[in-house]
Scaffold this active site. Structure first.
Site, PDB file in Angstrom:
ATOM      1  N   GLU A 133     -12.781  -2.413  11.793  1.00  0.00           N
ATOM      2  CA  GLU A 133     -12.705  -1.667  10.538  1.00  0.00           C
ATOM      3  C   GLU A 133     -13.798  -2.067   9.551  1.00  0.00           C
ATOM      4  O   GLU A 133     -14.436  -1.215   8.944  1.00  0.00           O
ATOM      5  CB  GLU A 133     -11.323  -1.888   9.918  1.00  0.00           C
ATOM      6  CG  GLU A 133     -11.188  -1.294   8.532  1.00  0.00           C
ATOM      7  CD  GLU A 133      -9.815  -1.558   7.897  1.00  0.00           C
ATOM      8  OE1 GLU A 133      -8.935  -2.137   8.553  1.00  0.00           O
ATOM      9  OE2 GLU A 133      -9.643  -1.170   6.729  1.00  0.00           O
ATOM     10  N   ASP A 176      -7.973  -9.248   3.764  1.00  0.00           N
ATOM     11  CA  ASP A 176      -7.775  -8.134   4.694  1.00  0.00           C
ATOM     12  C   ASP A 176      -8.874  -8.047   5.744  1.00  0.00           C
ATOM     13  O   ASP A 176      -9.731  -7.170   5.652  1.00  0.00           O
ATOM     14  CB  ASP A 176      -7.704  -6.812   3.894  1.00  0.00           C
ATOM     15  CG  ASP A 176      -7.320  -5.638   4.772  1.00  0.00           C
ATOM     16  OD1 ASP A 176      -6.839  -5.878   5.890  1.00  0.00           O
ATOM     17  OD2 ASP A 176      -7.511  -4.489   4.347  1.00  0.00           O
ATOM     18  N   GLU A 196       0.822  -1.207   0.000  1.00  0.00           N
ATOM     19  CA  GLU A 196       0.000   0.000   0.000  1.00  0.00           C
ATOM     20  C   GLU A 196       0.864   1.267   0.000  1.00  0.00           C
ATOM     21  O   GLU A 196       0.636   2.194   0.786  1.00  0.00           O
ATOM     22  CB  GLU A 196      -0.975  -0.025   1.185  1.00  0.00           C
ATOM     23  CG  GLU A 196      -1.842  -1.265   1.154  1.00  0.00           C
ATOM     24  CD  GLU A 196      -2.929  -1.310   2.210  1.00  0.00           C
ATOM     25  OE1 GLU A 196      -2.753  -0.708   3.281  1.00  0.00           O
ATOM     26  OE2 GLU A 196      -3.961  -1.954   1.948  1.00  0.00           O
TER      27      GLU A 196
HETATM   28  C1  GCV Z   1      -2.531   0.213   8.292  1.00  0.00           C
HETATM   29  C2  GCV Z   1      -6.043  -2.377   5.429  1.00  0.00           C
HETATM   30  C3  GCV Z   1      -6.498  -1.103   6.089  1.00  0.00           C
HETATM   31  C4  GCV Z   1      -5.363  -0.097   6.148  1.00  0.00           C
HETATM   32  C5  GCV Z   1      -4.203  -0.749   6.892  1.00  0.00           C
HETATM   33  C6  GCV Z   1      -3.801  -1.996   6.115  1.00  0.00           C
HETATM   34  C7  GCV Z   1      -2.685  -2.760   6.783  1.00  0.00           C
HETATM   35  O1  GCV Z   1      -5.815  -2.165   4.076  1.00  0.00           O
HETATM   36  O2  GCV Z   1      -7.583  -0.600   5.419  1.00  0.00           O
HETATM   37  O3  GCV Z   1      -5.810   1.051   6.804  1.00  0.00           O
HETATM   38  O4  GCV Z   1      -3.127   0.126   7.033  1.00  0.00           O
HETATM   39  O5  GCV Z   1      -4.900  -2.873   6.038  1.00  0.00           O
HETATM   40  O6  GCV Z   1      -2.986  -3.737   7.433  1.00  0.00           O
HETATM   41  O7  GCV Z   1      -1.541  -2.389   6.642  1.00  0.00           O
END
Ligand code: GCV
Length: 758
Positions: free
Chosen positions: A433, A405, A330
Site C-alpha cells: 500500500e 499504519d 476509520e
Molecule cells: C482496511 C489503512 C488503510 C485502509 C485500511 C486500514 C486498516 O488506513 O489505508 O485502507 O482499511 O489501514 O488497516 O484497517
C-alpha cells in the site's frame, strides 16, 4: 520527461534466444542452464515451478528418489491431505527428475521416499521414530535404512505435518541441496499463520494491486475455480494455515446464508491443505442483519444473536477459524458506540465462538478520528494497555508492526511486550500500500525481519516482538501472526513477479521468525528463477537493498505518511488537514515541517509518546545521541541546521537520501539488464518495464518532496544537488485518481489536464 525504453534490444535478443532454446528443449529434456531461463513464464506457478534438474545432480537425485511409498490405503481411501502430499511429491519429482517415481506399498529398492504418519503408514509405524517433539504441525525428514534399502522418510504426527514435510523435501531439490543424508526436524514457532484478504464482496480489493479478488463470489458455491487449490498449495508450501476471506471494512452480507454457503465451498477447497477459513465481520451486524435495536455487547439479545449466527456458521463449516474485527476505527462501528470497552466487545464474539473452538482476532488499530487526536501514534496503546488481562482466553489482540499504519519504516509498536496477560498477534502488510503498490520492486523481507527482531525491552534485553508473538516471552500457547494479502486475480497472483517474494517471505517468517530475509530471498530466487549463482547473487543483493531505497526516496530519516491522500500512491507531503477530515489523515500533521525545522516531537517536550515504551527504549529514542538516525524525525522535531552524526545538516541529509534512493533504482535497472540472459523473456520484460516505471516514480517522489520541503524551509539547494524540474504548484496539481481494482480513490482529485510527472 519522456518515457525511456530500457533494454529494448536486449529484450529482443532474449526472445530470440528463448525461442531457439525452447525448441531444442522440447526435443531433448536435458537442456543446459538456459532451459530454465528460456521458456516464457507468466508467473502462475510462483515458486512451485519444479523445473528439470541436469547433469550429475540429476543422476544423484534420481538415485535418491526412485520410488514413492505412500501411506496404506484404508477402506475410505487416503485422506485429502495425504492425497495432496502424494500428488505434490509426484508433480514435483516428475517435473524435476523428468520421470515419475515408481509407486510402491513398501520399500523395495534404494532411493525410496516414504511418507506418512504412524497411523496412516505401516512402514512409518514400523520405524518407531520419536515424533513427540514435532507437535501437531511439525515433520521429520530422515535418511534411513528400511528393509535393507536406503530410504528418505517424511514422517509426522498429523497429515498436515506430512504435507509440510513433502513441500520441504521438494524445496531441497528445487534449491539443488544435497539429499543423501538428511536429518531435518521442523515445527512452526507460531501456531496460526494467517493471510488477511482485504477483499470486498463486489470483487474489488481495498488495497489490492494484482487484479480483483481471487474469490469469485458470483459463481460460488457451484463452481470452484482451480485457482483456489493452487492458492492453497502455495500457502501450504510456506506453512500458511489460515485465510480471512473478506475485508476488515466488512459487509454484513458475509454473514447471510447466501454468502456463508459460498464461504463453506471455499473452506472445502482449502481444507486439504490445512487452511482454515476466518471471516471479518461488522460489529453492527445484529442491527443491520438481525434487525435488533442495538449491537451493545452487554445486551442479552445481541449475545443470543451472535450465538445463533456462530452456531449456523459451524454447521456449515465445522472447522471455521473465527472472526477478525475492526471496531471503532476509520468509521467502523464498535463497542465504544455503546460506551463499552474494546475488551467487552471482543468478549461478545469470544463467548459465541468458544464452545466451537473458534477464536477472535481483535484489531488494535483503533483511533479516534476526531480533531482532538493529539498524537495518532499514542492511541492504540492508550486504548488497549489499560485492558490488559481483560480479554477472554480465545481472543488475540492483533497489532500492526508500528504505531501508525504500515509505513515504509516505523518503530516497534509500544503495545508489544506491554500486555503480558493478553495474547498479542502481529499484523504485517504484505500488499505494498505505502511502498509503490503493483509496480515497485520492493522486497519486504527486511521490513518483516526488522519488525520481528525489534526489541521491546519488556523483560529486559532480547524481549523481541518475535518472542512476544511466539508466546515464549510470557508462556502463552495461543499464538498467531497475520499478513495483509497481496494476492489477486492476476495471472501472476501478485501483480509482479517480485511481489510474489513478499507472500513467500511472510509465510516463511510466520513459520520461523528467526529466519533471515536474505536466506529467504536466496531460497525464493532459486525456486522462482533458477539456481545459477550468476543470477542468484546479484538478484538477492537487489532484493536486500530495495526496501531501504524506497525509504530513501519516500520517507527518509523517520518521516512517515507523506503519500497522496486516499490512494496512498505517489508523494503528497503538502497534504494539509482538510475540512471535515481528521488532521491525522494529512501529511503535514506528521512532518510538522516549517521554516524552522521538521519532525514530530514525541519526547516529553512534545506528545511524550516515548513514555509508552519501557525505560531503556524510551531513553534510547528520546536522546538525540542514541536515537537511531533512521527514526530521527519520528521522535524529534529538529532545526533544518541540525547536524547529524555524518556532519551534514538535516536539510543536506534529507536531500542525500532522496538522491540515493533514485540512484539505487537507476542502478537496479542496469543490473537487471545485465541479467537478461538468465531469465525468460516474459518475466525479464515485465520486471524491466516495472523498474522503468519505478525510476520515474522515485524521481517524482524526490522532486516533489524537495520542491515542497524547500518551499517551507526556504533553504537553498547545496551545490551539486539538482533542482526539481518543475514548480511545487505543478507537483501539487498532479494526482492519480484511481488505483485499478481498488475500492479506494483519491479524494478531490482535480480532473485538470496537468502534465503527468511520469
Ligand atoms: C482496511 C489503512 C488503510 C485502509 C485500511 C486500514 C486498516 O488506513 O489505508 O485502507 O482499511 O489501514 O488497516 O484497517
Amino acid at each position: 520527461m519522456g518515457i525511456s525504453m530500457p533494454n529494448a534490444n536486449a529484450g529482443a535478443g532474449v526472445r530470440a534466444a528463448a525461442s531457439v532454446a525452447g525448441a531444442l528443449c522440447f526435443i531433448a529434456v536435458a537442456c543446459g542452464a538456459l532451459a530454465g531461463a528460456a521458456r516464457a513464464d507468466d508467473g502462475y506457478r510462483l515458486w512451485l515451478r519444479y523445473t528439470p534438474v541436469h547433469g550429475q545432480r540429476l543422476t544423484r537425485y534420481r538415485d535418491a528418489a526412485s520410488e514413492l511409498v505412500g501411506p496404506d490405503i484404508s477402506p475410505n481411501g487416503l485422506s485429502p491431505t495425504l492425497r495432496a502430499a502424494r500428488s505434490e511429491l509426484l508433480r514435483g519429482l516428475t517435473g524435476m527428475l523428468g520421470r515419475p517415481p515408481a509407486a510402491a506399498d513398501r520399500v523395495r529398492r534404494n532411493g525410496a521416499i516414504v511418507f506418512g504418519t504412524p497411523t496412516s503408514s505401516a512402514v512409518v509405524r514400523g520405524l518407531a521414530l520419536d515424533l513427540a517433539d514435532l507437535g501437531q504441525q511439525g515433520y521429520r525428514i530422515r535418511t534411513l535404512t528400511v528393509g535393507g534399502h536406503r530410504a528418505t522418510v517424511i514422517a509426522a504426527n498429523t497429515d498436515i505435518g506430512v504435507l509440510y514435510g513433502a513441500f520441504r523435501f521438494l524445496r531441497l531439490l528445487q534449491t539443488r541441496a544435497p539429499i543423501g543424508h538428511l536429518d531435518i526436524s521442523a515445527r512452526p514457532k507460531i501456531r496460526r499463520r494467517v493471510l488477511d484478504h482485504w477483499d470486498n464482496l463486489n470483487g474489488t480489493v481495498e488495497r489490492g494491486y494484482a487484479g480483483g479478488s481471487i474469490w469469485q463470489w458470483q459463481s460460488l458455491p457451484e463452481h470452484l475455480s482451480p485457482r483456489y487449490t493452487d492458492y492453497a498449495r502455495a500457502c501450504a508450501s510456506i506453512g500458511i494455515n489460515g485465510a480471512v476471506l473478506d475485508n476488515v471494512n466488512a459487509s454484513p452480507f458475509i454473514l447471510t446464508p447466501l454468502y456463508l454457503g459460498k464461504v463453506a465451498a471455499i473452506a472445502g477447497a482449502l481444507r486439504p491443505y490445512g487452511i482454515r477459513v476466518y471471516l471479518s465481520v461488522p460489529f453492527s451486524a445484529p442491527v443491520t442483519l438481525g434487525k435488533l435495536a442495538s449491537a451493545d455487547p452487554l445486551d442479552p439479545r445481541v449475545r443470543a444473536w451472535w450465538r445463533r449466527k456462530v452456531a449456523a456458521i459451524y454447521r456449515a463449516i465445522p472447522d471455521f477459524g473465527g472472526f477478525l474485527m475492526k471496531a471503532n476505527s476509520e468509521g467502523q462501528p464498535g463497542p465504544e458506540d455503546y460506551g463499552r470497552t474494546q475488551a467487552q466487545g471482543a468478549d461478545l464474539l469470544a463467548r459465541a465462538l468458544a464452545p466451537h473452538g473458534g477464536i477472535v482476532m481483535w484489531r488494535a488499530f483503533v483511533y479516534s478520528t476526531g480533531p482532538h487526536a493529539e498524537d495518532r501514534a499514542k492511541q492504540a496503546y492508550d486504548t488497549f494497555h489499560p485492558l490488559d488481562g481483560k480479554f477472554a482466553a480465545n481472543v488475540l489482540v492483533q497489532v500492526k508492526n508500528g504505531p501508525i499504519d504500515f509505513q515504509p519504516r516505523e518503530p516497534v509498536h509500544p503495545l508489544f511486550g506491554a500486555m503480558p496477560h493478553t495474547h498479542l498477534m502481529l499484523e504485517l502488510e504484505v500488499t505494498k500500500e505505502y511502498l509503490g503498490q503493483r509496480t515497485s520492486f520492493v522486497y519486504l523481507g527486511p521490513l518483516f525481519e526488522e519488525a520481528l527482531r525489534a526489541d521491546t525491552w519488556a523483560r529486559g534485553r532480547g524481549s523481541t516482538v518475535a518472542r512476544v508473538i511466539d508466546g515464549s516471552l510470557y508462556g502463552q500457547h495461543l499464538t498467531a501472526i497475520a499478513g495483509v494479502a497481496n494476492v489477486g486475480s492476476d495471472r501472476d497472483w501478485c501483480g509482479s513477479i517480485f511481489n510474489q517474494a513478499n507472500w513467500y517471505a511472510f509465510g516463511r517468517l510466520a513459520w520461523n521468525p528467526d529466519l533471515t530475509a536474505r536466506r529467504i530471498a536466496q531460497e525464493w530466487v532459486r525456486m522462482t528463477f533458477g539456481n545459477d549463482p550468476r543470477f542468484v547473487a546479484p538478484v538477492v543483493r537487489l532484493m536486500m537493498g530495495s526496501r531501504e531505497a524506497a525509504v530513501d526516496y519516500m520517507t527518509p530519516l523517520g518521516l512517515a505518511s507523506q503519500m497522496a491522500a486516499g490512494t496512498h500512491f505517489g508523494p503528497g507531503p503538502w497534504v494539509a488537514p482538510a475540512a471535515g477530515m481528521p488532521a491525522d489523515w494529512s501529511s503535514t500533521y506528521y512532518s510538522r515541517a516549517d521554516a524552522h525545522g521538521i519532525g514530530f516531537d514525541r519526547t516529553a517536550s512534545g506528545s511524550d509518546a516515548i513514555a509508552q515504551y519501557p525505560p531503556p527504549l524510551a531513553a534510547r529514542f528520546g536522546n538525540l545521541a542514541t536515537c537511531p538516525q533512521d527514526l530521527l524525525l519520528w521522535f524529534h522535531h529538529l532545526p533544518w541546521s541540525y547536524r547529524l552524526r555524518s556532519g551534514r545538516t538535516l536539510w543536506e541529509s534529507l536531500l542525500r537520501h532522496y538522491d540515493r534512493g533514485v540512484e539505487w533504482v537507476r542502478q537496479a535497472r542496469v543490473t537487471w539488464k545485465s541479467l537478461a540472459p538468465y531469465v525468460d523473456a516474459q518475466r525479464y520484460r515485465l520486471t524491466a518495464d516495472y523498474l522503468a516505471i519505478q525510476e520515474k516514480d522515485a524521481q517524482w517522489w524526490r522532486d516533489a518532496s524537495i520542491a515542497y520541503f524547500g518551499s517551507v524551509s526556504h533553504r537553498a539547494l547545496p551545490a551539486g544537488v539538482k533542482p526539481p524540474p518543475d514548480t511545487l504548484a505543478h507537483y501539487e496539481a498532479f494526482c492519480v485518481p484511481y488505483v485499478e481494482n481498488s475500492s479506494v480513490s483519491a479524494p478531490g482529485c482535480p480532473p485538470a489536464d496537468v502534465r503527468v510527472p511520469r
